[in-house]
Design a protein around this motif. Structure first.
Motif, PDB file in Angstrom:
ATOM      1  N   PRO A   1       3.569   1.155  -0.915  1.00 50.51           N
ATOM      2  CA  PRO A   1       4.653   0.379  -1.878  1.00 50.51           C
ATOM      3  C   PRO A   1       5.267   1.689  -2.648  1.00 50.51           C
ATOM      4  O   PRO A   1       4.847   2.878  -2.788  1.00 50.51           O
ATOM      5  CB  PRO A   1       3.318   0.031  -2.883  1.00 50.51           C
ATOM      6  CG  PRO A   1       2.092  -0.445  -2.108  1.00 50.51           C
ATOM      7  CD  PRO A   1       2.247   0.706  -1.163  1.00 50.51           C
ATOM      8  N   SER A   2       6.535   1.404  -2.975  1.00 50.81           N
ATOM      9  CA  SER A   2       7.370   2.489  -3.727  1.00 50.81           C
ATOM     10  C   SER A   2       6.900   2.737  -5.206  1.00 50.81           C
ATOM     11  O   SER A   2       6.159   2.059  -5.787  1.00 50.81           O
ATOM     12  CB  SER A   2       9.009   1.932  -3.645  1.00 50.81           C
ATOM     13  OG  SER A   2       9.021   0.689  -4.344  1.00 50.81           O
ATOM     14  N   TRP A   3       7.201   3.694  -5.797  1.00 45.67           N
ATOM     15  CA  TRP A   3       6.827   4.037  -7.033  1.00 45.67           C
ATOM     16  C   TRP A   3       7.063   3.136  -8.173  1.00 45.67           C
ATOM     17  O   TRP A   3       6.206   2.955  -9.174  1.00 45.67           O
ATOM     18  CB  TRP A   3       7.406   5.446  -7.560  1.00 45.67           C
ATOM     19  CG  TRP A   3       9.093   5.247  -7.793  1.00 45.67           C
ATOM     20  CD1 TRP A   3       9.996   5.274  -6.954  1.00 45.67           C
ATOM     21  CD2 TRP A   3       9.544   4.781  -9.126  1.00 45.67           C
ATOM     22  NE1 TRP A   3      11.105   5.106  -7.476  1.00 45.67           N
ATOM     23  CE2 TRP A   3      10.948   4.842  -8.778  1.00 45.67           C
ATOM     24  CE3 TRP A   3       9.342   4.604 -10.387  1.00 45.67           C
ATOM     25  CZ2 TRP A   3      11.941   4.582  -9.808  1.00 45.67           C
ATOM     26  CZ3 TRP A   3      10.129   4.423 -11.309  1.00 45.67           C
ATOM     27  CH2 TRP A   3      11.339   4.333 -11.113  1.00 45.67           C
ATOM     28  N   ASP A   4       8.165   2.265  -7.782  1.00 46.68           N
ATOM     29  CA  ASP A   4       8.595   1.132  -9.019  1.00 46.68           C
ATOM     30  C   ASP A   4       7.989  -0.133  -8.518  1.00 46.68           C
ATOM     31  O   ASP A   4       8.578  -1.212  -8.909  1.00 46.68           O
ATOM     32  CB  ASP A   4       9.878   1.362  -9.284  1.00 46.68           C
ATOM     33  CG  ASP A   4      10.893   1.098  -7.882  1.00 46.68           C
ATOM     34  OD1 ASP A   4      10.259   0.999  -6.799  1.00 46.68           O
ATOM     35  OD2 ASP A   4      11.845   0.900  -7.858  1.00 46.68           O
ATOM     36  N   SER A   5       7.062  -0.365  -7.612  1.00 45.34           N
ATOM     37  CA  SER A   5       6.526  -1.662  -7.300  1.00 45.34           C
ATOM     38  C   SER A   5       5.117  -1.775  -7.741  1.00 45.34           C
ATOM     39  O   SER A   5       4.180  -0.816  -7.953  1.00 45.34           O
ATOM     40  CB  SER A   5       6.581  -1.609  -5.813  1.00 45.34           C
ATOM     41  OG  SER A   5       5.886  -2.526  -5.160  1.00 45.34           O
ATOM     42  N   ASN A   6       4.874  -2.954  -8.014  1.00 46.51           N
ATOM     43  CA  ASN A   6       3.523  -3.380  -8.442  1.00 46.51           C
ATOM     44  C   ASN A   6       2.437  -3.931  -7.268  1.00 46.51           C
ATOM     45  O   ASN A   6       1.348  -4.415  -7.478  1.00 46.51           O
ATOM     46  CB  ASN A   6       3.568  -4.436  -9.491  1.00 46.51           C
ATOM     47  CG  ASN A   6       4.032  -3.634 -10.782  1.00 46.51           C
ATOM     48  OD1 ASN A   6       3.928  -2.857 -11.078  1.00 46.51           O
ATOM     49  ND2 ASN A   6       4.821  -4.511 -11.466  1.00 46.51           N
ATOM     50  N   ASP A   7       3.102  -3.744  -6.182  1.00 42.63           N
ATOM     51  CA  ASP A   7       2.174  -4.209  -4.925  1.00 42.63           C
ATOM     52  C   ASP A   7       1.056  -3.598  -4.694  1.00 42.63           C
ATOM     53  O   ASP A   7       0.822  -2.454  -5.242  1.00 42.63           O
ATOM     54  CB  ASP A   7       3.045  -4.183  -3.693  1.00 42.63           C
ATOM     55  CG  ASP A   7       4.220  -5.160  -3.533  1.00 42.63           C
ATOM     56  OD1 ASP A   7       4.201  -5.872  -4.379  1.00 42.63           O
ATOM     57  OD2 ASP A   7       5.190  -4.835  -2.816  1.00 42.63           O
TER      58      ASP A   7
ATOM     59  N   LYS B   1      -1.792  -1.184  -2.898  1.00 42.63           N
ATOM     60  CA  LYS B   1      -1.997  -0.439  -1.862  1.00 42.63           C
ATOM     61  C   LYS B   1      -2.790  -0.855  -0.955  1.00 42.63           C
ATOM     62  O   LYS B   1      -2.654  -0.587   0.306  1.00 42.63           O
ATOM     63  CB  LYS B   1      -2.207   1.169  -2.530  1.00 42.63           C
ATOM     64  CG  LYS B   1      -1.298   1.738  -3.496  1.00 42.63           C
ATOM     65  CD  LYS B   1      -1.692   3.102  -3.748  1.00 42.63           C
ATOM     66  CE  LYS B   1      -0.306   3.729  -4.593  1.00 42.63           C
ATOM     67  NZ  LYS B   1      -0.421   3.108  -5.887  1.00 42.63           N
ATOM     68  N   ASP B   2      -4.088  -1.593  -1.167  1.00 45.52           N
ATOM     69  CA  ASP B   2      -5.041  -1.900  -0.215  1.00 45.52           C
ATOM     70  C   ASP B   2      -4.266  -2.753   0.668  1.00 45.52           C
ATOM     71  O   ASP B   2      -4.567  -2.960   1.665  1.00 45.52           O
ATOM     72  CB  ASP B   2      -6.214  -2.340  -1.151  1.00 45.52           C
ATOM     73  CG  ASP B   2      -6.879  -1.304  -1.494  1.00 45.52           C
ATOM     74  OD1 ASP B   2      -6.816  -0.096  -1.290  1.00 45.52           O
ATOM     75  OD2 ASP B   2      -7.761  -1.441  -2.581  1.00 45.52           O
ATOM     76  N   GLU B   3      -3.514  -3.687   0.129  1.00 41.72           N
ATOM     77  CA  GLU B   3      -2.824  -4.933   1.018  1.00 41.72           C
ATOM     78  C   GLU B   3      -1.805  -4.270   1.897  1.00 41.72           C
ATOM     79  O   GLU B   3      -1.716  -4.682   3.038  1.00 41.72           O
ATOM     80  CB  GLU B   3      -2.224  -5.942   0.044  1.00 41.72           C
ATOM     81  CG  GLU B   3      -3.154  -6.781  -0.640  1.00 41.72           C
ATOM     82  CD  GLU B   3      -2.645  -8.012  -1.400  1.00 41.72           C
ATOM     83  OE1 GLU B   3      -1.394  -7.826  -1.637  1.00 41.72           O
ATOM     84  OE2 GLU B   3      -3.294  -8.621  -2.089  1.00 41.72           O
ATOM     85  N   ALA B   4      -0.843  -3.260   1.248  1.00 33.18           N
ATOM     86  CA  ALA B   4      -0.192  -2.710   2.031  1.00 33.18           C
ATOM     87  C   ALA B   4      -0.878  -1.729   3.222  1.00 33.18           C
ATOM     88  O   ALA B   4      -0.229  -1.747   4.423  1.00 33.18           O
ATOM     89  CB  ALA B   4       0.843  -1.769   1.264  1.00 33.18           C
ATOM     90  N   PHE B   5      -2.068  -1.304   2.907  1.00 31.40           N
ATOM     91  CA  PHE B   5      -2.758  -0.586   3.956  1.00 31.40           C
ATOM     92  C   PHE B   5      -2.975  -1.556   5.134  1.00 31.40           C
ATOM     93  O   PHE B   5      -2.941  -1.126   6.255  1.00 31.40           O
ATOM     94  CB  PHE B   5      -4.105   0.125   3.260  1.00 31.40           C
ATOM     95  CG  PHE B   5      -4.725   0.714   4.145  1.00 31.40           C
ATOM     96  CD1 PHE B   5      -4.507   2.071   4.659  1.00 31.40           C
ATOM     97  CD2 PHE B   5      -6.015   0.296   5.001  1.00 31.40           C
ATOM     98  CE1 PHE B   5      -5.361   2.873   5.577  1.00 31.40           C
ATOM     99  CE2 PHE B   5      -6.752   0.970   5.874  1.00 31.40           C
ATOM    100  CZ  PHE B   5      -6.468   2.301   5.997  1.00 31.40           C
ATOM    101  N   GLU B   6      -3.626  -2.493   4.567  1.00 29.20           N
ATOM    102  CA  GLU B   6      -3.970  -3.582   5.909  1.00 29.20           C
ATOM    103  C   GLU B   6      -2.697  -3.948   6.678  1.00 29.20           C
ATOM    104  O   GLU B   6      -2.809  -4.166   7.567  1.00 29.20           O
ATOM    105  CB  GLU B   6      -4.432  -4.880   5.156  1.00 29.20           C
ATOM    106  CG  GLU B   6      -5.923  -4.696   4.532  1.00 29.20           C
ATOM    107  CD  GLU B   6      -6.669  -5.855   3.692  1.00 29.20           C
ATOM    108  OE1 GLU B   6      -5.916  -7.039   3.958  1.00 29.20           O
ATOM    109  OE2 GLU B   6      -7.529  -5.710   2.900  1.00 29.20           O
ATOM    110  N   GLU B   7      -1.788  -4.308   5.991  1.00 27.59           N
ATOM    111  CA  GLU B   7      -0.294  -4.346   6.483  1.00 27.59           C
ATOM    112  C   GLU B   7      -0.199  -3.570   7.841  1.00 27.59           C
ATOM    113  O   GLU B   7       0.458  -3.735   8.773  1.00 27.59           O
ATOM    114  CB  GLU B   7       0.816  -4.720   5.865  1.00 27.59           C
ATOM    115  CG  GLU B   7       0.661  -5.911   4.963  1.00 27.59           C
ATOM    116  CD  GLU B   7       1.831  -6.082   4.332  1.00 27.59           C
ATOM    117  OE1 GLU B   7       2.882  -5.314   4.032  1.00 27.59           O
ATOM    118  OE2 GLU B   7       1.841  -7.035   3.305  1.00 27.59           O
TER     119      GLU B   7
END
Length: 297
Positions: free
Chosen positions: A145-151, A153-159
């Motif tokens: 996730p970019s610095w200005d995102s609230n996404d 990180k764990d979900e992004a890792f799974e993706e």
């Protein structure tokens, strides 16, 4: 040896991820199957998991001062350490019919063409060329996730793990297809009527096997049915897998010309195209591509 069935939970660090920990997780997913991935820096939690990598300075971490380095000076990162330990078992799991030599061939290809680049980047080894080429490490970096995102990180890792899972599965599958094509290439090589021209009965990966068996570098052009099965293509033979330099290029006078121009120049009536760089051309008939090959010798 680690029992595959005993691994249910694996752990690595949380926060920003890199290609080495993502690819390592993808490899472990391939081998162990349905596993739970825990991302944390809490050592108390990590110590309770079945397998930990890229953290805690253990066997599958590379942040020690005395980190392991390959003979070619590329240091190991998490992906390389995991692949070194489990790569052969991953390949064998999905290809039990392969012997030790075949498995070793695929293992070495994946290490050289995928894993070493990831390991080098993660260890700060500059492997870039003069032209910026986007690597798999760059692509995985984009999943963060970019610095200005609230996404999450764990979900992004799974993706990212899902992406790397597909990459390594497809790279292994491609090398399996190379091995399965050896019989076709061997037959075509043996049945040549002109030493410089090899004609395949069907399109298949041929370069690796040809370079292995053509020890005198006799074959200059390879002909095979086209992808549409209504045409034939002629390709040059690279001197090595990692270069564009060919043993010999296709006839210069037809490179980059229209089909009508090619027909006129070499007196055929079914030309399709010839690449301007001279490494591939095609026509509708075998006779025509054979004529291109003979004129190019």
């Amino acid at each position: 040896m680690i029992d595959e069935k005993s691994i249910k939970t694996i752990g690595t660090h949380n926060g920003k991820f890199h290609a080495d920990d993502v690819m390592a997780a993808a490899m472990l997913n391939l081998l162990f199957g349905d596993i739970k991935i825990v991302r944390t820096r809490d050592e108390e939690i990590l110590n309770k998991l079945d397998f930990v990598f890229d953290i805690c300075l253990g066997e599958f971490d590379h942040h020690q001062l005395d980190k392991e380095v390959r003979e070619n000076s590329i240091p190991y990162a998490a992906s390389g350490l995991v692949w070194r330990e489990f790569g052969s078992r991953i390949i064998q799991k999905f290809n039990p019919e392969f012997d030790e030599n075949d498995i070793s061939s695929i293992f070495d290809y994946i290490d050289k063409n995928l894993v070493q680049g990831i390991d080098a980047t993660d260890n700060g080894v500059d492997i870039k060329t003069e032209i910026k080429v986007t690597s798999i490490s760059d692509i995985v970096q984009c999943f963060n996730p970019s610095w200005d995102s609230n996404d999450s990180k764990d979900e992004a890792f799974e993706e990212a793990v899902g992406y790397c899972l597909e990459v390594i599965k497809r790279m292994i599958s491609r090398q399996v297809s190379v091995i399965n094509a050896r019989i076709i290439v061997d037959e075509a090589f043996k049945n040549r009527t002109i030493n410089e021209i090899m004609v395949l009965e069907k399109g298949c990966p041929w370069l690796q096997q040809l370079l292995k068996i053509d020890t005198d570098s006799e074959v200059l052009f390879v002909i095979s049915p086209g992808d549409a099965s209504v045409d034939y293509k002629i390709q040059t033979v690279k001197k090595t897998p990692g270069t564009f330099e060919a043993r010999q290029d296709i006839l210069e006078s037809i490179r980059g010309k229209s089909s009508e121009e090619i027909n006129s120049i070499i007196k055929i009536d079914d030309a399709i195209f010839c690449h301007k760089a001279g490494f591939i051309a095609s026509a509708k008939s075998l006779e025509s591509v054979l004529k291109i090959a003979k004129l190019s010798i």
